[in-house]
Scaffold this active site. Sequence first.
Site, PDB file in Angstrom:
ATOM      1  N   CYS A 169       6.978   6.545 -32.784  1.00 20.66           N
ATOM      2  CA  CYS A 169       7.147   7.217 -33.853  1.00 20.66           C
ATOM      3  C   CYS A 169       8.445   7.124 -34.809  1.00 20.66           C
ATOM      4  O   CYS A 169       8.566   7.706 -36.156  1.00 20.66           O
ATOM      5  CB  CYS A 169       6.648   8.969 -33.715  1.00 20.66           C
ATOM      6  SG  CYS A 169       5.413   9.000 -32.851  1.00 20.66           S
ATOM      7  N   THR A 276       7.601  11.052 -23.100  1.00 11.26           N
ATOM      8  CA  THR A 276       6.913  11.632 -24.158  1.00 11.26           C
ATOM      9  C   THR A 276       7.642  12.884 -24.643  1.00 11.26           C
ATOM     10  O   THR A 276       7.654  13.298 -25.915  1.00 11.26           O
ATOM     11  CB  THR A 276       5.373  12.104 -23.992  1.00 11.26           C
ATOM     12  OG1 THR A 276       5.468  12.835 -22.683  1.00 11.26           O
ATOM     13  CG2 THR A 276       4.643  10.647 -23.586  1.00 11.26           C
ATOM     14  N   HIS A 309      11.687  15.495 -38.289  1.00 11.61           N
ATOM     15  CA  HIS A 309      10.602  15.057 -37.751  1.00 11.61           C
ATOM     16  C   HIS A 309       9.369  16.094 -37.715  1.00 11.61           C
ATOM     17  O   HIS A 309       8.219  15.562 -38.140  1.00 11.61           O
ATOM     18  CB  HIS A 309      11.022  14.661 -36.576  1.00 11.61           C
ATOM     19  CG  HIS A 309       9.935  13.843 -35.711  1.00 11.61           C
ATOM     20  ND1 HIS A 309       9.445  12.660 -36.279  1.00 11.61           N
ATOM     21  CD2 HIS A 309       9.226  14.072 -34.697  1.00 11.61           C
ATOM     22  CE1 HIS A 309       8.678  12.066 -35.310  1.00 11.61           C
ATOM     23  NE2 HIS A 309       8.424  12.663 -34.178  1.00 11.61           N
ATOM     24  N   THR A 313       4.740  20.604 -32.819  1.00 13.50           N
ATOM     25  CA  THR A 313       4.570  20.720 -31.463  1.00 13.50           C
ATOM     26  C   THR A 313       5.715  21.825 -30.812  1.00 13.50           C
ATOM     27  O   THR A 313       6.777  22.071 -31.357  1.00 13.50           O
ATOM     28  CB  THR A 313       4.798  19.547 -30.581  1.00 13.50           C
ATOM     29  OG1 THR A 313       6.283  19.087 -30.952  1.00 13.50           O
ATOM     30  CG2 THR A 313       4.050  18.440 -31.247  1.00 13.50           C
ATOM     31  N   LYS A 341       5.190  16.443 -42.612  1.00 13.25           N
ATOM     32  CA  LYS A 341       4.010  16.152 -41.754  1.00 13.25           C
ATOM     33  C   LYS A 341       3.092  17.272 -41.871  1.00 13.25           C
ATOM     34  O   LYS A 341       1.806  17.478 -41.343  1.00 13.25           O
ATOM     35  CB  LYS A 341       4.279  15.880 -40.312  1.00 13.25           C
ATOM     36  CG  LYS A 341       5.011  14.833 -39.947  1.00 13.25           C
ATOM     37  CD  LYS A 341       5.289  14.377 -38.487  1.00 13.25           C
ATOM     38  CE  LYS A 341       6.046  12.888 -38.166  1.00 13.25           C
ATOM     39  NZ  LYS A 341       7.469  13.126 -38.915  1.00 13.25           N
TER      40      LYS A 341
END
Length: 419
Positions: A169, A276, A309, A313, A341
Amino acid sequence: MVVTGLGTVNPLALNVPDYWRGLLAGQSGIAPITLFDTAAFKLVSGTDVPFKVTFAGEVKGFTPEPVIDTRSARRLDRFTQFAVVAAHEAVKESGLDFAKENPFRCGCILGSGIGGMAEWEDGHRTLMERGPDRLGPFLIAKMIANSASGNISIRFGLRGPNTTVSTACSSAAHAIADSVAAIRSGLADVMVSGGSEAAVTPLGLGGFIACRALSQRNDDPKAASRPWDKDRDGFVLSEGAGILVLEEYERAKARNATIYAEVCGSGNTADAFHITAPHEDGIGAAEAMREAVKDAGWNLADVDYINAHGTSTGLGDVAETKAVKLVFGEHAKKLMVSSTKSMIGHLLGASGGVEAVACALSIKHGVLHPTINLKNQDVEAGCDLDYIPNTAREARVRKVLSNSFGFGGHNCSLAFGAI
């Protein structure tokens, strides 16, 4: 190094002007998936409640024509089509005529986290169902991640530096940083840079469902991406491209080009922590921001705004906020922060390019887009910064950071400044 051209296709729009209007209006580009049937896309593992996702950030109404003729388009994966169309817009807007430039002084560095995923899937299906002799001659050329940068170089005759960056990403952000380095080092005068991704495919969606990374807000997709909100439940898979034309300032000034912003520096680090998950204290992200500010020659207190970013999450939003506080201390309370985003979802390797376009426009026009869907800020988890909730804000920003963090622990922060 300055930005003289911008191009994009993304879930909000098929061009830069419409994208900018959508961002300032706080619109969402997230909707139910139409590219394929999502009925089977759920994960049932030791629970009566399936992990199910039926929506994404598709690029809606996209056709490569008239930029790419129909015959040529059939030989390109969707991610390459996105890149070429966005590059066409950026180059046209820049006013450059590459036929009049030294081709060996002009190049293209793009980012893509995955490349031609749809072509991988189609090729494998053909192999399994019909055998190897039925595979198409353009299979490899369509699916390789460098197809986008290669096709852009062919289209515009760019014979200078030409590479592809794949750091999940953070790919597009790293590509932009590498392009700036190519000009700084004297290897090129002009670079086309950014990123492209088209992973809204059965394999892409299924893979992210399997690792339980996505929001499951199937009943309200437009509200699914909600960075720093208490009710966030994962990111939204999206697709698209964001492309910039970069060139040396004096050169751009001499030809009276429109200049959006200056790319002043970059920072590049690794978490060295987990494949991750981000480091829980945000130490890698923090160091990337420090390096970007240092490379730009700024003081920390000079930074006005961070395009975060901001993926929506649980772990990522908290870690990035911790990183901002770690770097800026008391100044963090004065910073404005927002997440593109929240409106377009997560374009994976293309994110840094599409967000760089937003940063350049913010600097040029003196307006910052909001973080939408931020109704119940997660202050208890430490998410207590000024995230520009829900409504755009007029602000004369002079120094901006854009953060991109990728699976594998890759971190890149870009520093954009006003001229």
